[in-house]
Design an enzyme around this catalytic site. Structure first.
Site, PDB file in Angstrom:
ATOM      1  N   TYR A 141     -18.853 -67.126 -26.840  1.00  0.00           N
ATOM      2  CA  TYR A 141     -18.213 -65.943 -26.270  1.00  0.00           C
ATOM      3  C   TYR A 141     -19.254 -64.842 -26.145  1.00  0.00           C
ATOM      4  O   TYR A 141     -20.019 -64.597 -27.080  1.00  0.00           O
ATOM      5  CB  TYR A 141     -17.080 -65.475 -27.188  1.00  0.00           C
ATOM      6  CG  TYR A 141     -16.323 -64.266 -26.691  1.00  0.00           C
ATOM      7  CD1 TYR A 141     -15.579 -64.318 -25.514  1.00  0.00           C
ATOM      8  CD2 TYR A 141     -16.329 -63.070 -27.402  1.00  0.00           C
ATOM      9  CE1 TYR A 141     -14.864 -63.214 -25.065  1.00  0.00           C
ATOM     10  CE2 TYR A 141     -15.618 -61.960 -26.966  1.00  0.00           C
ATOM     11  CZ  TYR A 141     -14.886 -62.041 -25.793  1.00  0.00           C
ATOM     12  OH  TYR A 141     -14.187 -60.942 -25.356  1.00  0.00           O
ATOM     13  N   ASP A 229     -27.197 -63.961 -28.220  1.00  0.00           N
ATOM     14  CA  ASP A 229     -26.081 -63.054 -28.430  1.00  0.00           C
ATOM     15  C   ASP A 229     -25.812 -63.037 -29.930  1.00  0.00           C
ATOM     16  O   ASP A 229     -25.174 -63.941 -30.474  1.00  0.00           O
ATOM     17  CB  ASP A 229     -24.855 -63.516 -27.648  1.00  0.00           C
ATOM     18  CG  ASP A 229     -23.685 -62.555 -27.813  1.00  0.00           C
ATOM     19  OD1 ASP A 229     -23.701 -61.756 -28.778  1.00  0.00           O
ATOM     20  OD2 ASP A 229     -22.756 -62.606 -26.991  1.00  0.00           O
ATOM     21  N   LYS A 257     -20.654 -55.339 -33.308  1.00  0.00           N
ATOM     22  CA  LYS A 257     -19.953 -55.528 -34.583  1.00  0.00           C
ATOM     23  C   LYS A 257     -20.662 -54.829 -35.763  1.00  0.00           C
ATOM     24  O   LYS A 257     -20.597 -53.607 -35.839  1.00  0.00           O
ATOM     25  CB  LYS A 257     -19.678 -57.016 -34.809  1.00  0.00           C
ATOM     26  CG  LYS A 257     -18.754 -57.543 -33.674  1.00  0.00           C
ATOM     27  CD  LYS A 257     -18.076 -58.850 -33.922  1.00  0.00           C
ATOM     28  CE  LYS A 257     -17.018 -59.100 -32.852  1.00  0.00           C
ATOM     29  NZ  LYS A 257     -17.357 -60.078 -31.839  1.00  0.00           N
TER      30      LYS A 257
HETATM   31  C1  LIG Z   1     -17.286 -59.966 -30.311  1.00  0.00           C
HETATM   32  C2  LIG Z   1     -18.349 -60.578 -29.492  1.00  0.00           C
HETATM   33  C3  LIG Z   1     -18.744 -60.043 -28.248  1.00  0.00           C
HETATM   34  C4  LIG Z   1     -18.021 -58.905 -27.605  1.00  0.00           C
HETATM   35  O1  LIG Z   1     -18.078 -57.734 -28.349  1.00  0.00           O
HETATM   36  P1  LIG Z   1     -16.956 -56.603 -28.123  1.00  0.00           P
HETATM   37  O2  LIG Z   1     -17.393 -55.481 -28.983  1.00  0.00           O
HETATM   38  O3  LIG Z   1     -15.663 -57.235 -28.530  1.00  0.00           O
HETATM   39  O4  LIG Z   1     -16.959 -56.257 -26.677  1.00  0.00           O
HETATM   40  C5  LIG Z   1     -19.823 -60.609 -27.608  1.00  0.00           C
HETATM   41  N1  LIG Z   1     -20.489 -61.641 -28.132  1.00  0.00           N
HETATM   42  C6  LIG Z   1     -20.143 -62.191 -29.319  1.00  0.00           C
HETATM   43  C7  LIG Z   1     -20.950 -63.318 -29.875  1.00  0.00           C
HETATM   44  C8  LIG Z   1     -19.061 -61.685 -30.024  1.00  0.00           C
HETATM   45  O5  LIG Z   1     -18.683 -62.254 -31.179  1.00  0.00           O
END
Ligand SMILES: *Cc1c(COP(=O)(O)O)cnc(C)c1O
Length: 419
Positions: A141, A229, A257
């Site tokens: 994601y 990411d 996060k």
């Molecule tokens: C949570 C998440 C996102 C998106 O972050 P948001 O602050 O929810 O927009 C992108 N990449 C990863 C790996 C994530 O866990």
């Protein structure tokens, strides 16, 4: 006011009653608890019920909720003004801190969410290479950007959607989705290979030995950039995130996060050379009214400032106790389970097969056991994420007693699952 009453009111004015789909409990059934307040490892709902919280805002709260140092920093920042549209000292300090922790990271740009960070990192990679194609892994994601939502894991998986309605074909025409833990063969049209270096949005799935190294080599072979990411792994696996953990250095990073200390923040970055393409230094436009927000940078600095190698060891020890306890609890009950753990990150799959990729994760979710486990735990005051594709997030506030309570509850629930 009861959770059910609040949920009814919410559904009248918010789609599904929520501001992020997974919170609506669709994949586990039932009524979400509406959080009234939280402290450390606990949250309390609108009915006064207490839960031991392993959601922790999907990992954003690494110290636990309402950490006193972070709260004081945010209070002070609020008194001094919450947004200016001008640069501030704290942005410089946070950027310096992060660049000193992550090997190879030399410059960053702050955003207000992880989605924006990943989206901007992709634009940067395309701008820097002059190529369009993005290769991503199924089950990883990267936020809800059009071009990255395909086979997105997490909430996207819980909704049973591949990507989303409303995303035009053209937006994903240059996105290629490949299976995790298989090194893709890239071509010279590829701008970027995007990866969660430890996948944590299809449950927790580890990269197999050599996989990240081989991805690095394949990017180098064709001149594509490698994007880590690290929105979940960053500042959770350790100070240097998955970069230090794996010893593999990407060209671009996305963070979020943990870095915001519980406030809305994201960040993307890279070497000085790559970041030289970002406006105003270069032609890749990216900006934000609230980017580098004073409350968020104050919280980020207050939280990161409390993290050192000892704290990460402590968090890993907590995670190990939890993972071992959950595994033993299910195995004693005769319930097939996999409890993957990478340092402080823990996942759970109800299957006896090892989970290497999104198809495996979906097969485990399709057993339908997770919703029963989830509700069994919730009834015993233990809050897990309301979806089979999410990780379990112990925080530094979770005490040995907290973990023992969670494991005892899991043993009771395991017995009911085996029936
Ligand atoms: C949570 C998440 C996102 C998106 O972050 P948001 O602050 O929810 O927009 C992108 N990449 C990863 C790996 C994530 O866990």
């Amino acid at each position: 006011m009861t959770n059910a009453e609040l949920f009814d009111r919410a559904k009248a004015v918010l789609p599904g009653g929520v501001n992020s789909p997974v919170r609506a409990f669709l994949s586990v059934g039932g009524t979400p608890y509406f959080v009234e307040r939280a402290s450390g490892s606990k949250v309390w709902d609108s009915e006064g019920n207490e839960y031991l919280d392993f959601v922790q805002s999907y990992g954003a709260s690494i110290l636990g909720h309402a950490d006193p140092v972070a709260v004081a920093a945010v209070q002070q920042a609020a008194l001094e003004g919450t947004t200016f549209g001008a640069p501030t000292r704290k942005e410089v300090e946070l950027a310096e801190l992060v660049c000193s922790w992550v090997p190879g990271l030399e410059m960053v740009r702050m955003t207000s969410s992880g989605t924006e960070a990943a989206m901007s990192a992709i634009r940067l990679a395309r701008g820097a290479t002059g190529r369009d194609k993005v290769v991503k892994f199924a089950g990883c994601y990267h936020g809800h950007t059009d071009s990255l939502l395909a086979a997105g894991g997490s909430g996207v998986a819980n909704q049973g959607l591949v990507g989303s309605v409303g995303v035009p074909e053209a937006a994903v025409a240059d996105t290629v989705v490949v299976p995790y833990n298989v090194v893709p063969t890239l071509d010279e049209d590829t701008a970027v290979l995007a990866i969660e270096p430890v996948a944590a949005n299809m449950g927790v799935v580890q990269p197999e030995p050599g996989f990240l190294e081989a991805c690095r080599a394949e990017c180098d072979r064709v001149g594509a950039l490698l994007l880590f990411d690290e929105v979940i792994t960053g500042f959770r696996l350790g100070r240097g995130g998955a970069t230090s953990w794996s010893g593999v250095q990407p060209d671009v990073w996305a963070f979020g996060k943990v870095i915001g200390g519980g406030l809305p923040v994201g960040m993307f970055g890279g070497s000085r050379e790559v970041m030289g393409h970002v406006a105003p230094l270069g032609p890749v436009y990216q900006g934000g009214t609230l980017s580098g927000n004073p409350l968020a940078t104050a919280a980020g600095l207050a939280v990161l400032g409390q993290l050192d190698d000892d704290r990460y060891e402590e968090l890993t020890a907590t995670a190990t106790t939890l993972a071992t306890g959950l595994r033993n609890a299910m195995e004693s009950a005769g319930v097939a389970v996999q409890v993957p753990q990478v340092g402080p990150l823990v996942g759970i799959f109800f299957t006896d097969e090892a989970v290497r990729n999104y198809d495996d994760a979906k097969a485990a979710a399709d057993t339908g056991i997770y919703p029963r486990f989830f509700h069994g735990m919730l009834e015993r005051g233990i809050a897990l994420a309301p979806g089979a594709y999410e990780a379990i997030f112990p925080s530094l506030s979770h005490s040995a007693e907290d973990i023992a309570r969670a494991v005892d509850a899991a043993a009771e629930v395991g017995a009911t699952l085996a029936e």
